[in-house]
Design a protein around this motif. Structure first.
Motif, PDB file in Angstrom:
ATOM      1  N   SER A 201      -8.286  38.757  14.566  1.00  0.00           N
ATOM      2  CA  SER A 201      -8.505  39.389  13.385  1.00  0.00           C
ATOM      3  C   SER A 201      -9.796  38.813  12.499  1.00  0.00           C
ATOM      4  O   SER A 201     -11.245  39.039  14.001  1.00  0.00           O
ATOM      5  CB  SER A 201      -7.689  38.623  11.946  1.00  0.00           C
ATOM      6  N   SER A 202     -11.270  39.779  11.604  1.00  0.00           N
ATOM      7  CA  SER A 202     -12.127  40.004  11.279  1.00  0.00           C
ATOM      8  C   SER A 202     -12.657  39.073  11.074  1.00  0.00           C
ATOM      9  O   SER A 202     -13.568  38.502  10.859  1.00  0.00           O
ATOM     10  CB  SER A 202     -11.674  40.404  10.144  1.00  0.00           C
ATOM     11  N   LYS A 206     -15.383  36.751  13.163  1.00  0.00           N
ATOM     12  CA  LYS A 206     -16.682  36.019  12.062  1.00  0.00           C
ATOM     13  C   LYS A 206     -16.916  34.466  12.391  1.00  0.00           C
ATOM     14  O   LYS A 206     -17.791  34.145  12.787  1.00  0.00           O
ATOM     15  CB  LYS A 206     -16.443  36.152  10.883  1.00  0.00           C
ATOM     16  N   ASN A 228     -21.256  39.461   9.172  1.00  0.00           N
ATOM     17  CA  ASN A 228     -19.306  39.646   8.899  1.00  0.00           C
ATOM     18  C   ASN A 228     -19.188  41.872   8.658  1.00  0.00           C
ATOM     19  O   ASN A 228     -18.026  41.443   9.236  1.00  0.00           O
ATOM     20  CB  ASN A 228     -19.631  39.882   7.465  1.00  0.00           C
ATOM     21  N   ALA A 231     -18.223  42.026  12.316  1.00  0.00           N
ATOM     22  CA  ALA A 231     -16.748  41.088  12.723  1.00  0.00           C
ATOM     23  C   ALA A 231     -16.113  42.819  12.027  1.00  0.00           C
ATOM     24  O   ALA A 231     -14.545  42.632  12.827  1.00  0.00           O
ATOM     25  CB  ALA A 231     -16.873  39.948  12.255  1.00  0.00           C
ATOM     26  N   ALA A 232     -16.236  43.314  10.711  1.00  0.00           N
ATOM     27  CA  ALA A 232     -15.549  43.995  10.069  1.00  0.00           C
ATOM     28  C   ALA A 232     -15.176  45.324  10.821  1.00  0.00           C
ATOM     29  O   ALA A 232     -14.120  45.422  10.900  1.00  0.00           O
ATOM     30  CB  ALA A 232     -15.890  44.175   9.021  1.00  0.00           C
ATOM     31  N   ALA A 235     -12.955  44.561  14.147  1.00  0.00           N
ATOM     32  CA  ALA A 235     -11.575  44.143  13.929  1.00  0.00           C
ATOM     33  C   ALA A 235     -10.667  45.474  13.517  1.00  0.00           C
ATOM     34  O   ALA A 235     -10.207  45.842  14.266  1.00  0.00           O
ATOM     35  CB  ALA A 235     -11.661  43.164  12.586  1.00  0.00           C
ATOM     36  N   GLN A 236     -11.736  46.139  12.582  1.00  0.00           N
ATOM     37  CA  GLN A 236     -11.064  47.705  13.120  1.00  0.00           C
ATOM     38  C   GLN A 236     -11.254  48.394  13.724  1.00  0.00           C
ATOM     39  O   GLN A 236     -10.140  48.747  13.854  1.00  0.00           O
ATOM     40  CB  GLN A 236     -12.090  48.067  12.412  1.00  0.00           C
TER      41      GLN A 236
END
Ligand SMILES: Nc1ncnc2c1ncn2[C@@H]1O[C@H](COP(=O)(O)OP(=O)(O)OP(=O)(O)O)[C@@H](O)[C@H]1O
Ligand SMILES: [Mg+2]
Length: 395
Positions: A201-202, A206, A228, A231-232, A235-236
């Motif tokens: 996950s994000s 992270k 951040n 990571a975002a 995750a997306q």
């Protein structure tokens, strides 16, 4: 005039670039404690002179399968025992012969000469195990082995012939449909235990990034908002930790090139496009040939203006999608053109599933129409980027 002194004295954003490499195995692997202890428990009988059961490990790309197994192997192989783990990358050792040769070489370097046949490797392995040795062989990217059913048969049969030691297989793959390609006997041997590695996950990414940043980059070289963002974005897209790490190291390179003293969001955004193309190239060149050909067919359809059935739809329901039948047609003619033999439509459907799972394409079932229900297929990436890479592969 440029001098090396000047170049070397320039402060670098990187403290140790190796730590950001995809081959680096970190000492601590957050979020994999469960999988690590499960695997350790499953293989521990080998330390008590018993045969562990085979294990199959499945998870999407970048979910930490390879590094987890290498991490366990480092811990296992320092124990003073007659049991050992051996890692083999099946992308390189992709046939029963090459793999058996590689496996034996680890235990008996004198066999590293050409000219030996399979029966020789087989006998030598039995001899080695009959001395009470337990081997746990990790077959990473096991789906790349061409004659896998034969290999599994050979490796499992060894156990029937030895009276003391044992041989255990840990197979790893990121292709879900691969299971259905095995014959039932290999399937039941290989899948005695199954362990799944979920994508990160994000928040998890992270954490993983922060750990690597503190070891790999200089102090304050990376803004926390850049971590951040990396990571975002990851995750997306996929949850693939390798992608997240590449994104940050590419951002670091770009920031350094423009003489910045730290990495910001902007560098991560810039790195994104470059990393995508790099990764796509790696992923594509690692696919089996007919997967590449099917994808090539879809790319060619997407980038050509030739008339096609899906264009005949009166409404806009196709929206960039192609009928599975027309993709198969294009694939077959591509094979002919390149002097290759096309596979059956059943294999074709497997390839489509794999390509979708790897994120190259999207598929859906059409709403009921005149032709009944059909599978529709669309590219998941810019066709121009894919076209360039595939043209190079098949040139
Ligand atoms: N839990 C984790 N903590 C720290 N780093 C991780 C973790 N999981 C993965 N990584 C890092 O992410 C990268 C990709 O991991 P790895 O190579 O193990 O993925 P994989 O599941 O084997 O993917 P593939 O199916 O593509 O082979 C590596 O650089 C690895 O060090
Ligand atoms: Mg791997």
């Amino acid at each position: 005039m440029a001098s090396f002194d000047e170049i070397l004295s320039k402060p670098s954003l990187f403290k140790n670039i190796n730590i950001l490499s995809p081959h680096y195995v970190p000492n601590i692997l957050p979020f994999r404690d469960g999988q690590i202890s499960e695997i350790m428990n499953l293989i521990s009988p080998a330390l008590k002179n018993q045969k562990p059961r085979n294990i199959f490990i499945y998870g999407k790309t970048g979910s930490g399968k390879t590094c987890t197994l290498k991490h366990i192997m480092h811990k296992f192989n320092v124990l003073n025992s007659k049991a050992s783990m051996c890692y083999i990358n099946c992308r390189i050792y992709n046939s029963r012969y090459r793999l058996m040769q590689k496996l034996l070489k680890q235990y008996d370097p004198s066999t590293d000469k050409s000219g030996f046949g399979l029966p020789f490797f087989y006998e030598k392995l039995i001899e080695f195990m009959n001395k009470g040795n337990h081997i746990i062989v990790v077959l990473d990217e096991i789906d790349m082995i061409k004659d896998l059913d034969e290999l599994i048969y050979t490796l499992t049969r060894i156990n029937d012939e030895v009276s003391l030691g044992s041989l255990t297989i840990i197979g790893i793959s990121n292709r879900l449909s691969f299971k259905n390609e095995l014959d039932p006997r290999s399937k039941s041997s290989l899948y005695e235990n199954e362990i799944m590695f979920p994508p990160y996950s994000s928040l998890q990414l992270k954490h993983i990034l922060e750990q690597r940043v503190s070891e790999g980059f200089s102090e304050n070289a990376v803004e926390s908002s850049a971590i951040n963002l990396a990571a975002a974005i990851t995750a997306q897209e996929s949850g693939d930790a390798r992608y997240a790490l590449k994104l940050l190291s590419k951002a670091g390179e770009l920031a350094e090139q423009s003489n910045k003293t730290f990495i910001s969001d902007e560098d991560v955004e810039l790195a994104r496009k470059k990393v995508e193309i790099d990764l796509m190239q790696e992923a594509l060149s690692g696919l089996p040939e007919h997967h590449q050909l099917v994808l090539y067919a879809i790319v060619r359809l997407s980038s050509s203006n030739a008339p096609r059935y899906s264009r005949l739809a009166e409404d806009n329901s196709f929206d960039g999608f192609f009928l599975s039948g027309e993709v198969y047609e294009q694939y077959s003619s591509l094979c002919t053109q390149l002097g290759k033999k096309s596979k059956t439509s059943r294999s074709f459907r497997e390839y489509i599933n794999d390509l979708e799972m790897l994120g190259f394409i999207v598929s859906k079932v059409s709403s009921k129409g005149m032709r009944g229900q059909a599978t529709l297929i669309k590219l998941g990436h810019e066709s121009q980027d894919l076209l360039k890479i595939l043209e190079k592969i098949f040139s």
